[in-house]
Design a protein around this motif. Structure first.
Motif, short mmCIF file in Angstrom:
data_model
loop_
_atom_site.label_atom_id
_atom_site.label_comp_id
_atom_site.label_asym_id
_atom_site.label_seq_id
_atom_site.Cartn_x
_atom_site.Cartn_y
_atom_site.Cartn_z
N ASP A 81 78.04 66.42 63.97
CA ASP A 81 78.03 67.07 62.49
C ASP A 81 79.09 66.50 61.72
OD1 ASP A 81 76.50 68.99 60.79
OD2 ASP A 81 78.53 69.53 60.74
N LEU A 82 78.67 66.05 60.47
CA LEU A 82 79.96 65.52 59.73
C LEU A 82 80.47 66.75 58.96
CD1 LEU A 82 77.98 62.30 58.13
CD2 LEU A 82 79.39 62.43 60.29
N ASN A 83 81.82 66.65 58.89
CA ASN A 83 82.68 67.56 58.29
C ASN A 83 82.67 67.34 56.87
OD1 ASN A 83 83.00 69.12 60.77
ND2 ASN A 83 84.65 67.77 61.30
N ARG A 84 82.67 68.25 55.79
CA ARG A 84 82.88 68.22 54.22
C ARG A 84 81.86 66.95 53.83
NH1 ARG A 84 87.76 67.67 56.45
NH2 ARG A 84 87.90 65.26 55.83
N PHE A 85 80.75 66.79 54.47
CA PHE A 85 79.70 65.72 53.78
C PHE A 85 78.98 66.42 52.36
CE2 PHE A 85 75.47 64.40 53.45
CZ PHE A 85 75.63 62.90 53.05
N LYS A 86 79.09 67.89 52.53
CA LYS A 86 78.29 68.60 51.42
C LYS A 86 79.16 68.24 50.25
CE LYS A 86 76.15 72.88 50.11
NZ LYS A 86 76.69 72.73 48.73
N SER A 87 80.39 68.40 50.35
CA SER A 87 81.22 68.20 49.23
C SER A 87 81.48 66.84 48.44
CB SER A 87 82.95 68.59 49.71
OG SER A 87 83.16 67.68 50.48
N VAL A 88 80.93 65.98 49.46
CA VAL A 88 80.94 64.55 48.76
C VAL A 88 79.66 64.47 47.87
CG1 VAL A 88 80.37 62.04 49.46
CG2 VAL A 88 82.26 63.44 50.67
N ASN A 89 78.73 64.99 48.50
CA ASN A 89 77.41 65.09 47.85
C ASN A 89 77.78 65.87 46.40
OD1 ASN A 89 75.31 63.56 48.74
ND2 ASN A 89 74.75 65.06 50.19
N ASP A 90 78.17 66.99 46.43
CA ASP A 90 78.42 68.03 45.32
C ASP A 90 79.17 67.30 44.34
OD1 ASP A 90 76.73 69.79 46.48
OD2 ASP A 90 78.25 70.80 47.31
N THR A 91 80.26 66.51 44.74
CA THR A 91 81.49 66.04 43.66
C THR A 91 81.19 64.65 43.37
OG1 THR A 91 82.93 65.29 45.49
CG2 THR A 91 83.22 67.59 44.60
N LEU A 92 80.52 63.84 43.89
CA LEU A 92 80.39 62.33 43.87
C LEU A 92 78.71 62.11 43.54
CD1 LEU A 92 82.97 60.76 45.97
CD2 LEU A 92 83.20 61.36 43.74
N GLY A 93 77.93 62.79 43.94
CA GLY A 93 76.50 62.83 43.59
C GLY A 93 75.99 62.13 45.02
N HIS A 94 74.51 62.29 44.92
CA HIS A 94 73.88 62.05 46.12
C HIS A 94 73.84 60.37 46.53
CE1 HIS A 94 72.08 65.90 47.23
NE2 HIS A 94 71.94 66.11 45.74
N HIS A 95 73.92 59.73 45.32
CA HIS A 95 73.86 58.08 45.55
C HIS A 95 75.32 57.80 46.65
CE1 HIS A 95 74.07 53.80 44.68
NE2 HIS A 95 75.42 54.09 44.18
N ILE A 96 76.33 58.39 46.12
CA ILE A 96 77.45 58.21 47.29
C ILE A 96 77.45 58.63 48.39
CG2 ILE A 96 79.95 58.53 47.27
CD1 ILE A 96 79.32 56.51 44.89
N GLY A 97 76.60 59.95 48.61
CA GLY A 97 76.40 60.37 49.73
C GLY A 97 75.49 59.67 50.55
N ASP A 98 74.53 58.98 49.86
CA ASP A 98 73.62 57.91 50.62
C ASP A 98 74.26 56.76 51.25
OD1 ASP A 98 71.64 59.82 50.35
OD2 ASP A 98 70.44 58.91 48.83
N LEU A 99 75.17 56.39 50.43
CA LEU A 99 76.02 55.23 50.77
C LEU A 99 76.94 55.50 51.80
CD1 LEU A 99 77.20 53.63 47.16
CD2 LEU A 99 75.27 52.93 48.98
N LEU A 100 77.50 56.86 51.87
CA LEU A 100 78.34 57.05 53.08
C LEU A 100 77.55 57.16 54.31
CD1 LEU A 100 80.93 58.02 54.13
CD2 LEU A 100 80.42 60.50 53.27
N LEU A 101 76.27 57.63 54.09
CA LEU A 101 75.31 57.78 55.38
C LEU A 101 74.98 56.50 55.72
CD1 LEU A 101 72.97 60.83 54.45
CD2 LEU A 101 74.61 60.82 56.07
N GLN A 102 74.91 55.57 54.96
CA GLN A 102 74.43 54.23 55.14
C GLN A 102 75.69 53.37 56.22
OE1 GLN A 102 73.37 52.13 52.04
NE2 GLN A 102 71.58 53.06 51.59
#
Length: 271
Positions: free
Chosen positions: A143-164
């Motif tokens: 499980d990734l830590n603090r991933f939700k905060s990345v989505n909330d602060t930088l948006g789902h686009h950055i979140g998807d790039l991080l997951l990639q």
């Protein structure tokens, strides 16, 4: 059956085999990845020579006695018939190859996560259906830590790039005995077959170290950590997936309590 008829039947059957082999080789020259590594002119020349060789072999086998081998008026109709036979087998091969590619694409859509390129939950379910006997298996729940905060602060686009990016790094650990699945938003499961507890713990450390390295995504530099829970199925035990996943999930929450970038092994009450 007269000997001549047996001979003609045998040659006709052999001609069909030659036609199938010729069509198969021509199909491989067109679709094989190894063949595509060669220059196109060389592949065209090879296809011409292979096709011509197949036609000539079929012609020699079925040429009536007493007829000159290259008398145009005698062999041209048969030659065209041989071309038609090879073409029909080649067409059937292309249709079969298209069918296989279509099934492969459908399987890709069904079993592969479109963001990370890793197997998805359907892929894990497929493995669960295949492995039900007694086998040593290690399940690592990440499980990734603090991933939700990345989505909330930088948006789902950055979140998807991080997951990639994380998917690419996790993919480095995939192998013949290791399968990796994304089963949720920021949750991943690795199944390691034949791994001892020591080997599994060493693998967990390498995974955590690898995903902790900084990520540069769309001008953002991000750092993230993970927590891993481990469950081990002993070689004499029947594989019970629900239990293994539940244990690994429980151990993952224990790892989170230990701090970022840690792992924990589930300890059963019976040892």
């Amino acid at each position: 059956m007269p000997l001549n008829e047996v001979r003609e039947f045998s040659f006709a059957l052999l001609s069909i085999v030659i036609a199938i082999l010729t069509a198969g080789i021509l199909l491989a020259l067109r679709t094989s990845r190894k063949a595509k590594a060669f220059p196109l002119p060389l592949r065209i020349l090879s296809a011409f020579l292979i096709g011509l060789s197949g036609l000539m072999l079929m012609h020699v086998l079925n040429k009536p006695e007493g007829i000159p081998l290259f008398r145009l008026s005698e062999w041209l109709p048969a030659f065209l018939a041989y071309c038609l036979v090879i073409f029909l087998f080649l067409l059937a091969g292309f249709r079969l190859n298209d069918y296989r590619e279509e099934r492969k694409s459908l399987r890709q859509l069904a079993y592969v996560d479109n963001i990370t390129g890793l197997y998805n939950k359907n892929g894990l379910d497929d493995l669960r259906n295949k492995l039900k006997g007694r086998e040593r298996i290690a399940v690592l729940f990440l499980d990734l830590n603090r991933f939700k905060s990345v989505n909330d602060t930088l948006g789902h686009h950055i979140g998807d790039l991080l997951l990639q990016a994380i998917g690419i790094r996790l993919g480095e650990f995939a192998g013949r005995r290791r399968m990796i699945y994304r089963i949720g938003g920021d949750e991943f499961v690795m199944v390691a077959r034949g791994y001892t507890q020591r080997e599994t713990e060493e693998l967990a450390v390498r995974i955590l170290e690898r995903i902790t390295d900084a990520y540069v995504l769309d001008k953002h530099t991000l750092s993230i950590s993970g927590s891993i829970g481990i469950s081990i199925n002993r070689s004499h035990e029947k594989v019970e997936w629900d239990r293994l996943l539940k244990e690994a999930d429980s151990a993952m929450y224990t790892a989170k309590q230990l701090g970022s970038g840690r792992y924990s092994v589930f300890r059963r009450m019976n040892g």
